[in-house]
Motif scaffolding. Structure first.
Motif, PDB file in Angstrom:
ATOM      1  N   TYR A  10       0.795  -1.223   0.000  1.00 35.48           N
ATOM      2  CA  TYR A  10       0.000   0.000   0.000  1.00 35.48           C
ATOM      3  C   TYR A  10       0.833   1.283   0.000  1.00 35.48           C
ATOM      4  CZ  TYR A  10      -3.941  -3.012   1.369  1.00 35.48           C
ATOM      5  OH  TYR A  10      -4.913  -3.971   1.429  1.00 35.48           O
ATOM      6  N   LYS A  11       2.143   1.163   0.057  1.00 42.07           N
ATOM      7  CA  LYS A  11       2.995   2.353   0.113  1.00 42.07           C
ATOM      8  C   LYS A  11       3.074   3.033  -1.252  1.00 42.07           C
ATOM      9  CE  LYS A  11       6.002   1.452   4.010  1.00 42.07           C
ATOM     10  NZ  LYS A  11       7.420   1.275   4.422  1.00 42.07           N
ATOM     11  N   ASN A  47      -0.024   9.142   5.468  1.00 44.13           N
ATOM     12  CA  ASN A  47       0.297   9.876   4.242  1.00 44.13           C
ATOM     13  C   ASN A  47       1.216   9.091   3.313  1.00 44.13           C
ATOM     14  OD1 ASN A  47      -1.219  12.157   4.919  1.00 44.13           O
ATOM     15  ND2 ASN A  47       0.458  12.984   6.140  1.00 44.13           N
ATOM     16  N   GLU A  48       1.872   8.060   3.853  1.00 41.20           N
ATOM     17  CA  GLU A  48       2.773   7.241   3.042  1.00 41.20           C
ATOM     18  C   GLU A  48       2.020   6.193   2.219  1.00 41.20           C
ATOM     19  OE1 GLU A  48       6.371   5.748   5.046  1.00 41.20           O
ATOM     20  OE2 GLU A  48       5.775   7.020   6.745  1.00 41.20           O
ATOM     21  N   LEU A  49       0.744   5.980   2.552  1.00 38.20           N
ATOM     22  CA  LEU A  49      -0.045   4.951   1.870  1.00 38.20           C
ATOM     23  C   LEU A  49      -1.030   5.578   0.893  1.00 38.20           C
ATOM     24  CD1 LEU A  49      -0.858   2.467   4.770  1.00 38.20           C
ATOM     25  CD2 LEU A  49       1.233   2.722   3.451  1.00 38.20           C
ATOM     26  N   PHE A  50      -1.515   4.773  -0.035  1.00 40.97           N
ATOM     27  CA  PHE A  50      -2.493   5.244  -1.010  1.00 40.97           C
ATOM     28  C   PHE A  50      -3.744   5.738  -0.297  1.00 40.97           C
ATOM     29  CE2 PHE A  50      -0.222   1.840  -3.478  1.00 40.97           C
ATOM     30  CZ  PHE A  50       0.499   2.721  -4.279  1.00 40.97           C
ATOM     31  N   ASP A  51      -4.379   6.746  -0.849  1.00 39.78           N
ATOM     32  CA  ASP A  51      -5.542   7.392  -0.228  1.00 39.78           C
ATOM     33  C   ASP A  51      -6.758   6.476  -0.106  1.00 39.78           C
ATOM     34  OD1 ASP A  51      -4.049   9.718  -0.009  1.00 39.78           O
ATOM     35  OD2 ASP A  51      -4.777  10.523  -1.906  1.00 39.78           O
ATOM     36  N   PHE A  52      -6.859   5.458  -0.940  1.00 39.26           N
ATOM     37  CA  PHE A  52      -8.043   4.595  -0.918  1.00 39.26           C
ATOM     38  C   PHE A  52      -7.951   3.479   0.120  1.00 39.26           C
ATOM     39  CE2 PHE A  52      -5.275   3.333  -4.443  1.00 39.26           C
ATOM     40  CZ  PHE A  52      -4.974   2.024  -4.103  1.00 39.26           C
ATOM     41  N   VAL A  53      -6.864   3.416   0.871  1.00 36.46           N
ATOM     42  CA  VAL A  53      -6.685   2.381   1.888  1.00 36.46           C
ATOM     43  C   VAL A  53      -7.492   2.738   3.135  1.00 36.46           C
ATOM     44  CG1 VAL A  53      -5.004   1.264   3.422  1.00 36.46           C
ATOM     45  CG2 VAL A  53      -4.399   1.734   1.035  1.00 36.46           C
TER      46      VAL A  53
END
Length: 88
Positions: free
Chosen positions: A24-25, A59-65
């Motif tokens: 997810y990063k 903030n390091e991961l995709f917004d849809f997670v």
């Protein structure tokens, strides 16, 4: 997802914990693959405990997670609800 017998009957949620967080990063190359699946209705969830232990900011991961308190706890609850758990 392409099995015609399952069409309209599936709700798929991918729950990542431990090293699964790498998927997810934003810094990794999975955005295109995950976006295709997201557009087909797959829900992505991340274990908050892993985030805390590894000091990873959302903030390091995709917004849809989406986030769950614990990955294993989420899996246990889903199984109790009758979900099937499939390991890659």
């Amino acid at each position: 997802m392409s099995d015609p017998r399952l069409k309209g009957k599936l709700h798929i949620e991918v729950i990542a914990f431990s090293d699964g967080v790498e998927m997810y990063k934003k810094a990794n190359s999975y955005l295109e693959v995950l976006t295709v699946l997201k557009d087909k209705g797959v829900v992505f969830a991340q274990c908050s405990k892993t985030m805390e232990e590894r000091k990873i900011d959302k903030n390091e991961l995709f917004d849809f997670v989406n986030y769950v308190p614990s990955g294993n706890g989420e899996i246990i609850l889903r199984q109790y609800e009758g979900w099937a758990v499939v390991h890659p």
